[in-house]
Design a protein around this motif. Structure first.
Motif, short mmCIF file in Angstrom:
data_model
loop_
_atom_site.label_atom_id
_atom_site.label_comp_id
_atom_site.label_asym_id
_atom_site.label_seq_id
_atom_site.Cartn_x
_atom_site.Cartn_y
_atom_site.Cartn_z
N GLU A 25 26.45 -15.85 -1.81
CA GLU A 25 25.42 -15.03 -1.39
C GLU A 25 24.25 -14.86 -2.54
OE1 GLU A 25 24.98 -14.34 1.65
OE2 GLU A 25 27.12 -14.25 2.47
N PRO A 26 23.19 -15.16 -1.96
CA PRO A 26 21.92 -15.05 -2.97
C PRO A 26 21.73 -13.75 -3.35
CG PRO A 26 21.29 -16.45 -1.32
CD PRO A 26 22.67 -15.90 -1.11
N PRO A 27 21.47 -13.30 -4.52
CA PRO A 27 21.28 -11.80 -4.98
C PRO A 27 20.01 -11.31 -4.21
CG PRO A 27 21.74 -13.15 -6.99
CD PRO A 27 21.61 -14.06 -5.89
N SER A 28 19.60 -10.10 -4.25
CA SER A 28 18.64 -9.57 -3.47
C SER A 28 17.44 -9.61 -4.35
CB SER A 28 19.01 -8.18 -3.41
OG SER A 28 19.13 -7.47 -4.59
N ARG A 29 17.27 -9.78 -5.58
CA ARG A 29 16.07 -10.23 -6.44
C ARG A 29 15.36 -11.32 -6.15
NH1 ARG A 29 20.40 -11.61 -9.88
NH2 ARG A 29 19.90 -13.77 -10.96
N GLN A 30 14.01 -11.46 -6.56
CA GLN A 30 13.54 -12.94 -6.49
C GLN A 30 14.38 -14.03 -7.19
OE1 GLN A 30 10.55 -13.59 -4.65
NE2 GLN A 30 11.40 -11.71 -3.77
N PRO A 31 14.25 -15.12 -6.64
CA PRO A 31 14.81 -16.32 -7.51
C PRO A 31 14.29 -16.39 -9.09
CG PRO A 31 13.88 -17.12 -5.49
CD PRO A 31 13.19 -15.64 -5.70
N ASP A 32 15.23 -16.72 -9.80
CA ASP A 32 14.84 -17.06 -10.91
C ASP A 32 14.11 -18.35 -11.44
OD1 ASP A 32 16.65 -14.82 -12.20
OD2 ASP A 32 18.23 -15.84 -11.74
N ALA A 33 14.15 -19.15 -10.43
CA ALA A 33 13.64 -20.61 -10.45
C ALA A 33 13.33 -21.19 -9.08
CB ALA A 33 14.25 -21.55 -11.58
N VAL A 34 12.21 -21.78 -8.91
CA VAL A 34 12.05 -22.63 -7.58
C VAL A 34 11.20 -23.81 -7.92
CG1 VAL A 34 10.82 -22.37 -5.62
CG2 VAL A 34 11.61 -20.37 -6.42
N ILE A 35 12.15 -24.97 -7.38
CA ILE A 35 11.16 -26.14 -7.39
C ILE A 35 11.04 -26.75 -5.92
CG2 ILE A 35 11.74 -28.52 -8.11
CD1 ILE A 35 13.21 -27.62 -10.53
N GLU A 36 9.76 -27.33 -5.72
CA GLU A 36 9.66 -27.91 -4.35
C GLU A 36 9.33 -29.40 -4.67
OE1 GLU A 36 6.40 -26.47 -2.10
OE2 GLU A 36 7.21 -24.50 -1.81
N GLU A 37 9.95 -30.16 -3.59
CA GLU A 37 9.74 -31.70 -3.74
C GLU A 37 9.61 -31.89 -2.24
OE1 GLU A 37 12.45 -35.54 -4.86
OE2 GLU A 37 12.97 -33.66 -6.05
N LYS A 38 8.54 -32.86 -1.95
CA LYS A 38 8.38 -33.30 -0.93
C LYS A 38 9.17 -34.70 -0.51
CE LYS A 38 4.75 -35.03 2.52
NZ LYS A 38 5.06 -34.15 3.62
N THR A 39 9.92 -34.88 0.47
CA THR A 39 10.62 -36.03 0.77
C THR A 39 9.73 -37.01 1.09
OG1 THR A 39 11.59 -35.50 2.82
CG2 THR A 39 12.85 -34.75 0.95
N SER A 40 10.29 -38.50 1.10
CA SER A 40 9.49 -39.63 1.55
C SER A 40 9.75 -39.98 3.18
CB SER A 40 9.85 -40.90 1.08
OG SER A 40 9.39 -41.89 1.45
N GLU A 41 9.05 -40.36 3.88
CA GLU A 41 9.28 -40.59 5.41
C GLU A 41 10.19 -41.88 5.22
OE1 GLU A 41 5.69 -41.11 7.77
OE2 GLU A 41 5.32 -39.26 7.49
N ASP A 42 10.22 -42.50 4.28
CA ASP A 42 11.26 -43.68 4.16
C ASP A 42 12.71 -43.34 3.39
OD1 ASP A 42 9.20 -45.34 5.09
OD2 ASP A 42 8.38 -45.41 3.00
N GLN A 43 12.74 -41.97 3.10
CA GLN A 43 13.88 -41.67 2.18
C GLN A 43 15.27 -41.77 2.94
OE1 GLN A 43 12.85 -38.40 -0.20
NE2 GLN A 43 14.74 -38.34 -1.50
N ALA A 44 15.39 -41.45 4.19
CA ALA A 44 16.59 -41.68 4.94
C ALA A 44 16.97 -43.14 4.91
CB ALA A 44 16.85 -41.21 6.14
#
Length: 298
Positions: A164-183
């Motif tokens: 279960e994630p802690p109640s605090r804000q995340p220590d790190a966040v990374i976003e990545e847009k997948t490709s429409e061709d990825q699957a």
């Protein structure tokens, strides 16, 4: 109660040879870019696969050979849903090699109208016999229940932890847009299920279009955690576990939210930004503390 005999379900070993081509294909399949030379150029001095490549060997003849129909009389492969994945990497994967993989049914649970089945796979180095990785693959099989309660099976704690994630804000966040061709790219690594490429098949399964492999999202998220907490060092991964909570469409953005718990554990969840839904839950990575001090090469 009918006792299901799991002792005769072991299959293998099955051989899987991987070269620089397979290593690069997998790394590209989970979103590595051209400028991440360690993962896409075989001439790099530290060329290596991402550690989640170790989920791939079971998809080369292994899982399809497990005699689930001998364990579950109502088994129908079309009704199978991949629920959770646990991967433990015993030793870092080499850039190329040959692995021998065996599989067996570890556990079955009667859920009434459905069944939960856990498959265990072991991959060894063909040359040395050393265990390289183990997977526990949990599947939800609709319509396969009704056989009665089975004796409990002792499983490793990291494979069943709720994380279960802690109640605090995340220590790190990374976003990545997948490709429409990825699957379309990722399926070439071994999982050729038409659900991930054929629009008509996807529609029959209840989706507007083909969906991304859950294990692709699993690989992307693990890559994010290694980048945030282990300088991008692939040898730092000891284990990773996640539940597949929601499908992802190729082209959507994955947001991995991470919380460090102690020196070696990172709890995480992966969110689909466009729909604000969680794709991966109850998830955590165990890191090797001695490896997290490596110099970043990402």
């Amino acid at each position: 109660m009918v006792h299901l005999d799991l002792s005769k379900t072991e299959v293998g070993p099955f051989s899987w040879q991987y070269t620089e081509k397979e290593t690069i294909l997998y790394n590209l399949g989970v979103g590595c870019r051209w400028n991440e030379q360690r993962y896409v150029f075989e001439g790099h001095s530290d060329f290596a696969p991402l550690p989640t490549l170790a989920v791939i060997p079971p998809y080369h003849d292994v899982l399809a050979s497990v005699p689930l129909q001998d364990v579950l009389p109502k088994y129908n492969p079309a009704m199978l849903l991949h629920g959770e994945q646990y991967l433990e990497v015993k030793v870092p994967l080499k850039a190329t090699g040959r692995l021998l993989t065996t599989a067996r049914v570890l556990e079955v649970q009667d859920k009434g109208k459905a069944a939960v089945v856990v498959l265990h796979t072991t991959s060894r180095c063909a040359d040395s016999g050393e265990v390289v990785a183990e997977n526990e693959i949990t599947s939800f099989m609709r319509g396969a229940g009704g056989f009665g309660k089975q004796p409990p099976v002792q499983r490793r704690s990291a494979a069943v932890a709720r994380n279960e994630p802690p109640s605090r804000q995340p220590d790190a966040v990374i976003e990545e847009k997948t490709s429409e061709d990825q699957a379309a790219l990722y399926r070439l690594c071994g999982d050729a299920n038409p659900l991930h490429i054929d629009p008509e098949f996807a529609e029959m399964a209840g989706f507007d279009k083909p969906i991304l492999h859950g294990l692709c999202t699993f690989g992307v998220a693990t890559k994010h955690i290694l980048k945030a907490f282990a300088h991008g060092e692939p040898s730092a991964l000891k284990s990773v576990k996640a539940r597949f909570a929601k499908h992802v469409f190729p082209g959507e953005t994955l947001r991995t939210e991470m919380w460090q718990e102690g020196a070696s554990k990172v709890i995480f969840q992966t969110r689909i930004v466009e729909r604000d839904m969680l794709a991966l839950t109850f998830a955590a990575v165990e890191l090797r503390p001695e490896a997290t001090q490596a110099t970043s090469r990402m």
